[in-house]
Write an enzyme that holds these catalytic residues in place. Structure first.
Site, PDB file in Angstrom:
ATOM      1  N   ASP A  51       0.843  -1.201   0.000  1.00 61.93           N
ATOM      2  CA  ASP A  51       0.000   0.000   0.000  1.00 61.93           C
ATOM      3  C   ASP A  51       0.875   1.246   0.000  1.00 61.93           C
ATOM      4  O   ASP A  51       1.533   1.551   0.988  1.00 61.93           O
ATOM      5  CB  ASP A  51      -0.884   0.009   1.255  1.00 61.93           C
ATOM      6  CG  ASP A  51      -1.790   1.235   1.280  1.00 61.93           C
ATOM      7  OD1 ASP A  51      -2.890   1.149   0.704  1.00 61.93           O
ATOM      8  OD2 ASP A  51      -1.395   2.279   1.844  1.00 61.93           O
ATOM      9  N   TYR A  56       3.405   9.698  -0.583  1.00 62.40           N
ATOM     10  CA  TYR A  56       4.456   9.071   0.232  1.00 62.40           C
ATOM     11  C   TYR A  56       5.840   9.245  -0.402  1.00 62.40           C
ATOM     12  O   TYR A  56       6.853   9.034   0.263  1.00 62.40           O
ATOM     13  CB  TYR A  56       4.200   7.568   0.446  1.00 62.40           C
ATOM     14  CG  TYR A  56       2.893   7.207   1.126  1.00 62.40           C
ATOM     15  CD1 TYR A  56       2.085   8.175   1.720  1.00 62.40           C
ATOM     16  CD2 TYR A  56       2.454   5.886   1.180  1.00 62.40           C
ATOM     17  CE1 TYR A  56       0.885   7.840   2.324  1.00 62.40           C
ATOM     18  CE2 TYR A  56       1.252   5.546   1.792  1.00 62.40           C
ATOM     19  CZ  TYR A  56       0.471   6.528   2.351  1.00 62.40           C
ATOM     20  OH  TYR A  56      -0.721   6.186   2.949  1.00 62.40           O
ATOM     21  N   LYS A  81      -2.682   5.991  -4.440  1.00 64.71           N
ATOM     22  CA  LYS A  81      -3.783   6.931  -4.149  1.00 64.71           C
ATOM     23  C   LYS A  81      -3.504   8.291  -4.789  1.00 64.71           C
ATOM     24  O   LYS A  81      -2.338   8.699  -4.874  1.00 64.71           O
ATOM     25  CB  LYS A  81      -3.930   7.132  -2.630  1.00 64.71           C
ATOM     26  CG  LYS A  81      -3.826   5.840  -1.828  1.00 64.71           C
ATOM     27  CD  LYS A  81      -3.969   6.032  -0.338  1.00 64.71           C
ATOM     28  CE  LYS A  81      -3.644   4.736   0.404  1.00 64.71           C
ATOM     29  NZ  LYS A  81      -2.242   4.589   0.792  1.00 64.71           N
ATOM     30  N   HIS A 114      -7.558   9.709  -1.920  1.00 62.31           N
ATOM     31  CA  HIS A 114      -6.857   9.640  -0.630  1.00 62.31           C
ATOM     32  C   HIS A 114      -7.665  10.273   0.516  1.00 62.31           C
ATOM     33  O   HIS A 114      -7.725   9.727   1.608  1.00 62.31           O
ATOM     34  CB  HIS A 114      -5.486  10.327  -0.760  1.00 62.31           C
ATOM     35  CG  HIS A 114      -4.461   9.803   0.184  1.00 62.31           C
ATOM     36  ND1 HIS A 114      -3.129   9.699  -0.143  1.00 62.31           N
ATOM     37  CD2 HIS A 114      -4.554   9.365   1.456  1.00 62.31           C
ATOM     38  CE1 HIS A 114      -2.460   9.210   0.889  1.00 62.31           C
ATOM     39  NE2 HIS A 114      -3.299   9.004   1.874  1.00 62.31           N
TER      40      HIS A 114
HETATM   41  P1  NDP Z   1       0.982   1.570  11.822  1.00 64.14           P
HETATM   42  O1  NDP Z   1      -0.153   1.590  12.770  1.00 64.14           O
HETATM   43  O2  NDP Z   1       1.111   0.465  10.847  1.00 64.14           O
HETATM   44  O3  NDP Z   1       2.298   1.665  12.710  1.00 64.14           O
HETATM   45  C1  NDP Z   1       3.566   1.850  12.163  1.00 64.14           C
HETATM   46  C2  NDP Z   1       4.521   2.172  13.307  1.00 64.14           C
HETATM   47  O4  NDP Z   1       4.595   1.089  14.213  1.00 64.14           O
HETATM   48  C3  NDP Z   1       5.905   2.458  12.823  1.00 64.14           C
HETATM   49  O5  NDP Z   1       6.463   3.424  13.698  1.00 64.14           O
HETATM   50  C4  NDP Z   1       6.615   1.112  13.031  1.00 64.14           C
HETATM   51  O6  NDP Z   1       7.990   1.344  13.240  1.00 64.14           O
HETATM   52  C5  NDP Z   1       5.918   0.577  14.243  1.00 64.14           C
HETATM   53  N1  NDP Z   1       5.785  -0.893  14.254  1.00 64.14           N
HETATM   54  C6  NDP Z   1       5.582  -1.717  13.199  1.00 64.14           C
HETATM   55  N2  NDP Z   1       5.491  -2.999  13.601  1.00 64.14           N
HETATM   56  C7  NDP Z   1       5.630  -2.986  14.943  1.00 64.14           C
HETATM   57  C8  NDP Z   1       5.640  -4.007  15.927  1.00 64.14           C
HETATM   58  N3  NDP Z   1       5.474  -5.281  15.589  1.00 64.14           N
HETATM   59  N4  NDP Z   1       5.827  -3.650  17.220  1.00 64.14           N
HETATM   60  C9  NDP Z   1       5.996  -2.353  17.566  1.00 64.14           C
HETATM   61  N5  NDP Z   1       5.997  -1.336  16.672  1.00 64.14           N
HETATM   62  C10 NDP Z   1       5.815  -1.652  15.371  1.00 64.14           C
HETATM   63  O7  NDP Z   1       0.987   3.017  11.140  1.00 64.14           O
HETATM   64  P2  NDP Z   1       0.839   3.669   9.720  1.00 64.14           P
HETATM   65  O8  NDP Z   1       0.287   5.005  10.021  1.00 64.14           O
HETATM   66  O9  NDP Z   1       2.074   3.573   8.941  1.00 64.14           O
HETATM   67  O10 NDP Z   1      -0.333   2.853   8.961  1.00 64.14           O
HETATM   68  C11 NDP Z   1      -0.095   1.720   8.157  1.00 64.14           C
HETATM   69  C12 NDP Z   1      -0.244   2.043   6.688  1.00 64.14           C
HETATM   70  O11 NDP Z   1      -1.555   2.533   6.414  1.00 64.14           O
HETATM   71  C13 NDP Z   1       0.656   3.171   6.186  1.00 64.14           C
HETATM   72  O12 NDP Z   1       1.996   2.780   6.061  1.00 64.14           O
HETATM   73  C14 NDP Z   1      -0.019   3.527   4.895  1.00 64.14           C
HETATM   74  O13 NDP Z   1       0.287   2.586   3.880  1.00 64.14           O
HETATM   75  C15 NDP Z   1      -1.479   3.434   5.311  1.00 64.14           C
HETATM   76  N6  NDP Z   1      -1.996   4.762   5.743  1.00 64.14           N
HETATM   77  C16 NDP Z   1      -2.981   5.345   4.994  1.00 64.14           C
HETATM   78  C17 NDP Z   1      -3.510   6.558   5.333  1.00 64.14           C
HETATM   79  C18 NDP Z   1      -4.585   7.134   4.496  1.00 64.14           C
HETATM   80  O14 NDP Z   1      -4.930   8.317   4.688  1.00 64.14           O
HETATM   81  N7  NDP Z   1      -5.158   6.401   3.575  1.00 64.14           N
HETATM   82  C19 NDP Z   1      -3.038   7.316   6.508  1.00 64.14           C
HETATM   83  C20 NDP Z   1      -2.027   6.610   7.259  1.00 64.14           C
HETATM   84  C21 NDP Z   1      -1.548   5.381   6.878  1.00 64.14           C
HETATM   85  P3  NDP Z   1       9.152   0.714  12.300  1.00 64.14           P
HETATM   86  O15 NDP Z   1       8.842   1.040  10.878  1.00 64.14           O
HETATM   87  O16 NDP Z   1      10.384   1.364  12.833  1.00 64.14           O
HETATM   88  O17 NDP Z   1       9.110  -0.768  12.574  1.00 64.14           O
END
Ligand code: NDP
Length: 277
Positions: A51, A56, A81, A114
């Site tokens: 995704d 991004y 998006k 988006h």
């Molecule tokens: P998430 O809820 O997926 O959390 C990501 C964070 O959690 C990062 O800081 C990551 O750090 C950390 N993390 C990942 N795995 C673990 C774990 N097992 N234990 C502890 N911490 C963990 O957040 P996102 O906001 O990134 O949402 C996911 C996806 O949704 C986005 O990447 C994007 O593709 C989509 N999205 C879409 C939006 C929209 O408006 N349509 C808005 C926001 C997100 P690290 O990378 O250092 O592991």
């Protein structure tokens, strides 16, 4: 309750296209080596959905990693998006072409509006319908649409959105929106499923201990058992593996309900009814 067996499990969207339940999010994964390594680790682990979004800034890296994986294009599902500043009919068509070129793809699997930019999202969505009819995208949908945005769109659209991607996690369980999407045959997909890493919640820790899992795995399993598609983000190979290791246990109905009760209508991201970007 939905019963899922493996990371490769898929579900049919309202147009017959199969989408994986589970995928990798890449918001804030840096263009270049960081996003490429994340996508590579995910594909090696068995993820088959990535995704991304124009905003991004990492579509090129995603496209490169997908190509270099050697996995058949038909086996990988790519979502991108259209960003808010590109909304409108003609500008969306141009933005799509730019995204597609950056991704290096002929066809994009899922293209989303988006955010529901007032006064524009209907024209934007008409452009998505055109792309869909022309065969340039396999499915179209929206993101951050509340029930009233969907109601408005459904009055005039010709293709019902296949997906609504929204913020969804234990502190924001979106009960009403989920019911609305179910009724309208639109699949809900969870963004920020891991609450952007804010996982230190007593109940989640207790369930993690019980199942020899981590709080992240408990939450992702809860998503899937609710029938919500999910796209956790990580750039760390070990977490990418950890997040996918959720197909060997099942939360009970009571545990599902107790996680539901954590709901506080709390958003980590912007409010779709009040955003300024
Ligand atoms: P998430 O809820 O997926 O959390 C990501 C964070 O959690 C990062 O800081 C990551 O750090 C950390 N993390 C990942 N795995 C673990 C774990 N097992 N234990 C502890 N911490 C963990 O957040 P996102 O906001 O990134 O949402 C996911 C996806 O949704 C986005 O990447 C994007 O593709 C989509 N999205 C879409 C939006 C929209 O408006 N349509 C808005 C926001 C997100 P690290 O990378 O250092 O592991």
């Amino acid at each position: 309750m939905v019963h899922l067996g493996s990371i490769s499990d898929k579900i049919e969207l309202n147009n017959g296209v199969q989408i994986p339940w589970f995928g990798l999010g890449v918001w804030q994964s840096k263009e270049g080596r960081e996003v490429e390594h994340a996508v590579e680790a995910a594909l090696q682990t068995g993820y088959r959905l990535i995704d991304t979004a124009a905003v991004y800034g990492n579509e090129e890296g995603v496209g490169r990693a997908v190509k270099e994986s050697g996995i058949g294009r038909g086996e990988i599902f790519i979502t991108t998006k259209v960003w808010n500043t590109d909304q409108g009919y003609d500008s969306t068509l141009r933005a799509f072409e730019a995204s597609r070129r950056r991704l290096g793809l002929d066809v994009v699997d899922l293209y989303l509006v988006h955010w529901p930019v007032a006064g524009k999202y209907k024209d934007t969505y008409r452009a998505l319908e055109r792309l869909y009819r022309d065969g340039q995208v396999r499915a179209i949908g929206v993101s951050n649409f509340q029930a009233h945005h969907l109601e408005d769109l459904l009055q005039t659209c010709e293709v019902v959105p296949a997906v609504n991607q929204v913020e969804f996690h234990p502190l924001l369980t979106q009960r009403q929106l989920r019911a609305y999407c179910d009724k309208s045959n639109i699949k809900l997909q969870a963004w920020s499923p891991l609450m952007q890493g804010n996982l230190d919640v007593t109940l989640l820790n207790e369930l993690a201990e019980k199942y020899f899992k981590t709080p992240a795995q408990i939450v992702l399993r809860w998503d899937l058992q609710h029938g919500v598609l999910t796209i956790p983000k990580s750039v760390k190979a070990e977490r990418i593996k950890e997040n996918a290791d959720i197909f060997d246990f099942e939360l009970t109905e009571t545990e599902m309900a107790s996680i539901d009760e954590l709901d506080r209508h709390h958003r980590f991201g912007a409010d779709p009814d009040n955003f300024n970007f």
